[in-house]
Design a protein around this motif. Structure first.
Motif, mmCIF file in Angstrom:
data_model
loop_
_atom_site.group_PDB
_atom_site.id
_atom_site.type_symbol
_atom_site.label_atom_id
_atom_site.label_comp_id
_atom_site.label_asym_id
_atom_site.label_seq_id
_atom_site.Cartn_x
_atom_site.Cartn_y
_atom_site.Cartn_z
ATOM 1 N N ALA A 193 0.879 -1.232 -0.001
ATOM 2 C CA ALA A 193 -0.021 -0.052 0.009
ATOM 3 C C ALA A 193 1.055 1.006 -0.015
ATOM 4 O O ALA A 193 0.463 2.346 -0.644
ATOM 5 C CB ALA A 193 -0.976 0.012 1.173
ATOM 6 N N MET A 194 1.991 1.292 0.643
ATOM 7 C CA MET A 194 2.821 2.277 0.650
ATOM 8 C C MET A 194 3.326 2.642 -0.636
ATOM 9 O O MET A 194 3.767 3.683 -1.193
ATOM 10 C CB MET A 194 4.123 2.299 1.719
ATOM 11 C CG MET A 194 3.748 2.281 3.068
ATOM 12 S SD MET A 194 4.986 1.909 4.169
ATOM 13 C CE MET A 194 6.335 3.207 3.771
ATOM 14 N N SER A 197 0.249 4.155 -2.872
ATOM 15 C CA SER A 197 -0.093 5.511 -2.244
ATOM 16 C C SER A 197 1.078 6.540 -2.073
ATOM 17 O O SER A 197 0.774 7.288 -1.616
ATOM 18 C CB SER A 197 -0.951 5.048 -1.075
ATOM 19 O OG SER A 197 -2.235 4.399 -1.461
ATOM 20 N N GLN A 199 3.536 6.525 -0.479
ATOM 21 C CA GLN A 199 4.345 7.248 1.085
ATOM 22 C C GLN A 199 5.877 7.362 1.102
ATOM 23 O O GLN A 199 6.483 6.677 0.146
ATOM 24 C CB GLN A 199 3.690 6.415 2.152
ATOM 25 C CG GLN A 199 2.296 6.330 2.246
ATOM 26 C CD GLN A 199 1.562 7.594 2.509
ATOM 27 O OE1 GLN A 199 1.722 8.378 3.461
ATOM 28 N NE2 GLN A 199 0.784 8.040 1.265
ATOM 29 N N VAL A 230 -4.559 2.441 -0.408
ATOM 30 C CA VAL A 230 -5.465 3.002 0.902
ATOM 31 C C VAL A 230 -6.546 2.069 0.939
ATOM 32 O O VAL A 230 -7.136 1.675 2.033
ATOM 33 C CB VAL A 230 -6.164 4.508 0.890
ATOM 34 C CG1 VAL A 230 -7.002 4.793 2.021
ATOM 35 C CG2 VAL A 230 -5.011 5.617 0.533
ATOM 36 N N LEU A 233 -5.626 -1.217 2.492
ATOM 37 C CA LEU A 233 -5.579 -1.224 4.038
ATOM 38 C C LEU A 233 -6.875 -1.211 4.600
ATOM 39 O O LEU A 233 -7.062 -1.547 5.884
ATOM 40 C CB LEU A 233 -4.702 0.198 4.206
ATOM 41 C CG LEU A 233 -3.271 -0.128 4.282
ATOM 42 C CD1 LEU A 233 -2.318 1.238 4.680
ATOM 43 C CD2 LEU A 233 -2.454 -1.341 4.723
ATOM 44 N N LEU A 249 3.962 3.306 10.061
ATOM 45 C CA LEU A 249 3.153 3.861 8.974
ATOM 46 C C LEU A 249 2.668 5.053 9.490
ATOM 47 O O LEU A 249 2.621 6.236 8.618
ATOM 48 C CB LEU A 249 2.140 3.001 8.542
ATOM 49 C CG LEU A 249 1.075 3.402 7.152
ATOM 50 C CD1 LEU A 249 1.893 3.574 6.037
ATOM 51 C CD2 LEU A 249 0.126 2.316 7.124
ATOM 52 N N SER A 253 3.550 8.398 7.230
ATOM 53 C CA SER A 253 2.446 8.978 6.618
ATOM 54 C C SER A 253 2.369 10.532 6.900
ATOM 55 O O SER A 253 2.066 11.390 6.225
ATOM 56 C CB SER A 253 1.172 8.288 6.693
ATOM 57 O OG SER A 253 0.817 7.995 7.940
ATOM 58 N N MET A 286 -3.546 7.808 4.943
ATOM 59 C CA MET A 286 -2.904 6.567 5.572
ATOM 60 C C MET A 286 -2.588 6.767 7.043
ATOM 61 O O MET A 286 -2.665 5.830 7.812
ATOM 62 C CB MET A 286 -1.639 6.654 4.908
ATOM 63 C CG MET A 286 -1.520 6.272 3.440
ATOM 64 S SD MET A 286 -2.282 4.557 3.358
ATOM 65 C CE MET A 286 -0.894 3.822 2.550
ATOM 66 N N SER A 290 -3.859 4.366 10.122
ATOM 67 C CA SER A 290 -2.929 3.755 10.970
ATOM 68 C C SER A 290 -3.458 4.102 12.610
ATOM 69 O O SER A 290 -2.869 3.465 13.409
ATOM 70 C CB SER A 290 -1.630 4.642 10.936
ATOM 71 O OG SER A 290 -1.203 4.697 9.642
#
Length: 578
Positions: A193-194, A197, A199, A230, A233, A249, A253, A286, A290
């Protein structure tokens, strides 16, 4: 077949698909219905391959927003890309992109999620390199390779899920959450996901992807590519709560949100400013994820999609009118000439800032108030509030440069906004930017959040927004020269406009030494020693010997006499030795 026919057909299809999703979603929410379809594709001995689809209110609502934005973008493209020879090819690529996202949204199965995930990465590469030049190729390769890291994580995750005997993660997500294997699955999902998206440390591809045509940017940055991480997650959120990776995260983020907010204040490329604002909002989504507030992150994802698509469409129209010029320093005072485009631009900009009763206000205000209530450390708290102030700052700066400041136009531009096809598609999203916040807040949250804060804490959002707006006004107004000198000083602006040197770390820093090593190998081995001791060296030796033999064979008397004297001297020398 007319080149516009596929454009209008796909627009009508997506629009009706959006209406269908809307009515189904209303029925599902009211009656609390979830549908899970599964059918067998292949059955061979004991092995079966199944295709499964999950329809619940979340997937239907997201599909509705994706199809609404993509239908508006395709309608907009029929005018924006009208000079394009291969318009049909462009529309088909956009449709492939949308269908990949829809496959990802409705999949409860990791294999079909991976098909949608990889489809997004592949088609995004084709769209980024659509204008074929060196900059586009570099940006496309950076986008594709950054996203490949996430694809690899999903592949490892799929192989790791073999431990459970099923790729339908939805079945065993909750009651296996304390299992050691699930901890590794959680880490892989977060890493995937990072990358998608963008990050930190994978942020550098997002501004580079601005090489794509503007309608694609509107689609990518609102509801498709960058929101895939996103959304994944949000689906895996039950598993990730109370994991140490989620705390990491939260920090990363928060830093992404802060870094993008600062960099947007140093950028002069119109599309890159909007791209960095997307990065900032992704950091916000994000980070709220978290903290375990997945529904709120989904709410912000949907409201953000509306005004961000509108913002890109307005930017595309302005760039179109400015003879494809994107530098905001060469614009100014356009609100007098293009009032309707300026109206859409300003409303979407204010929605991004979180001005009350526009779409962004409902989600951002609730996020910041819940952050104020939660048990977090001061660093995260400051990152949230400073980033909110910075959002206001770069939005006011953009508005000043485009609308209010004096004319800085290079030549006589064709300033008009009579293009009704573009304006109609923008008005659809303008209406949604006005009403989607309140509409979604009534629909998603069936009960009101109880928020209990001191008076100054409640007004904290207004304080930082006003401060950020004032700073943005001072940066963009040339009367405040001392502040401008300090803020735009060379060292500061280099550091911040280069996104804290992230492109150097993630591209040049990673590949420079490998490429340089391969260059040295090529020079020293392939074109050096191996040449010297193989073909090239043998040719030189044979050539040298053949020249000497040729001299001997010229029947020259001097050579015969010289060689006779040499032989005589050698014989005499040998006789003297022995």
């Amino acid at each position: 077949m007319n080149k516009y026919s596929i454009c209008f057909l796909s627009f009508f299809f997506l629009f009706f698909f959006m209406l269908l999703n809307f009515f189904m979603m209303m029925y599902f929410i009211m009656n609390n219905v979830n549908l899970f379809f599964e059918w067998e594709i292949i059955s061979f001995n004991s092995m079966t391959i199944n295709m499964s689809i999950l329809l619940d209110w979340m997937s239907l609502l997201f599909m509705m927003f994706v199809s609404l934005i993509s239908s508006s973008v395709i309608y907009y493209s029929s005018s924006y890309m009208s000079s394009e020879m291969n318009l049909n090819r462009f529309i088909i690529l956009v449709l492939l992109f949308v269908f990949s996202m829809i496959l990802l949204i409705i999949s409860p199965n990791m294999i079909s999620i991976f098909l949608g995930w990889d489809g997004l990465g592949l088609v995004s590469y084709c769209l980024v390199i659509y204008y074929q030049n060196l900059k586009s190729y570099n940006a496309g390769m950076l986008t594709a390779l950054s996203n490949r890291i996430g694809d690899v994580m999903i592949l490892i995750l799929i192989s790791w899920m073999m431990n459970y005997g099923s790729w339908n993660y939805i079945f065993y997500l909750e009651f296996m959450s304390n299992d050691y294997c699930m901890k590794i699955i959680g880490l892989l999902v977060i890493l995937a996901a990072m990358t998608k998206s963008a990050q930190i440390p994978f942020s550098s591809w997002l501004p580079a992807a601005m090489a794509a045509p503007t309608p694609v940017s509107a689609l990518v940055h609102s509801s498709t590519l960058v929101t895939a991480g996103v959304y994944l997650l949000i689906r895996f959120n039950l598993l990730l709560i109370d994991m140490i990776f989620l705390k990491m995260l939260l920090l990363l983020s928060g830093l992404t949100m802060f870094m993008a907010g600062i960099c947007a204040n140093y950028e002069f490329d119109l599309k890159k400013i909007i791209a960095l604002s997307t990065l900032s909002q992704l950091g916000l989504m994000m980070s709220i994820l978290s903290m375990g507030l997945s529904t709120l992150a989904f709410f912000h994802l949907l409201t953000h999609a509306m005004f961000k698509a509108l913002l890109f469409m307005c930017a595309g129209m302005i760039i179109h009118m400015m003879n494809d010029n994107q530098d905001i320093r060469l614009m100014g005072g356009i609100s007098l000439y293009v009032p309707l485009t300026s109206l859409c631009m300003n409303i979407s900009n204010l929605a991004l800032c979180g001005i009350p009763f526009l779409a962004g206000f409902y989600s951002k205000d609730m996020i910041l108030e819940l952050v104020s209530m939660s048990n977090l450390n001061m660093l995260v708290f400051y990152l949230y509030y400073v980033s909110t102030g910075l959002t206001m700052c770069y939005s006011i700066r953009l508005m000043m440069y485009l609308m209010i400041n004096d004319f800085n136009l290079m030549c006589i531009y064709n300033l008009y906004d009579e293009d009704w096809i573009m304006l109609k598609s923008m008005f659809i999203l303008l209406f949604m930017s006005l009403v989607s916040g309140s509409f979604l807040s009534w629909m998603i949250f069936s009960y009101p959040y109880m928020i209990y804060l001191p008076f100054n804490m409640k007004l904290m959002v207004i304080y930082v927004s006003l401060l950020g707006g004032l700073l943005g006004f001072m940066i963009s107004n040339m009367n405040f020269m001392s502040i401008n000198k300090f803020i735009n000083s060379y060292n500061l602006s280099i550091f911040f406009s280069m996104m804290w040197f992230l492109p150097n770390l993630s591209t040049y820093g990673v590949n420079y030494y490998f490429l340089n090593f391969s260059k040295n190998l090529l020079n020293n081995i392939d074109m050096g020693w191996s040449e010297y001791y193989s073909g090239q060296g043998m040719i030189k030796i044979i050539k040298f010997n053949s020249i000497i033999y040729y001299l001997y064979q010229m029947n020259n008397l001097k050579i015969y006499l010289f060689s006779f004297i040499m032989w005589m001297m050698i014989i005499i020398f040998m006789m003297m030795m022995f």
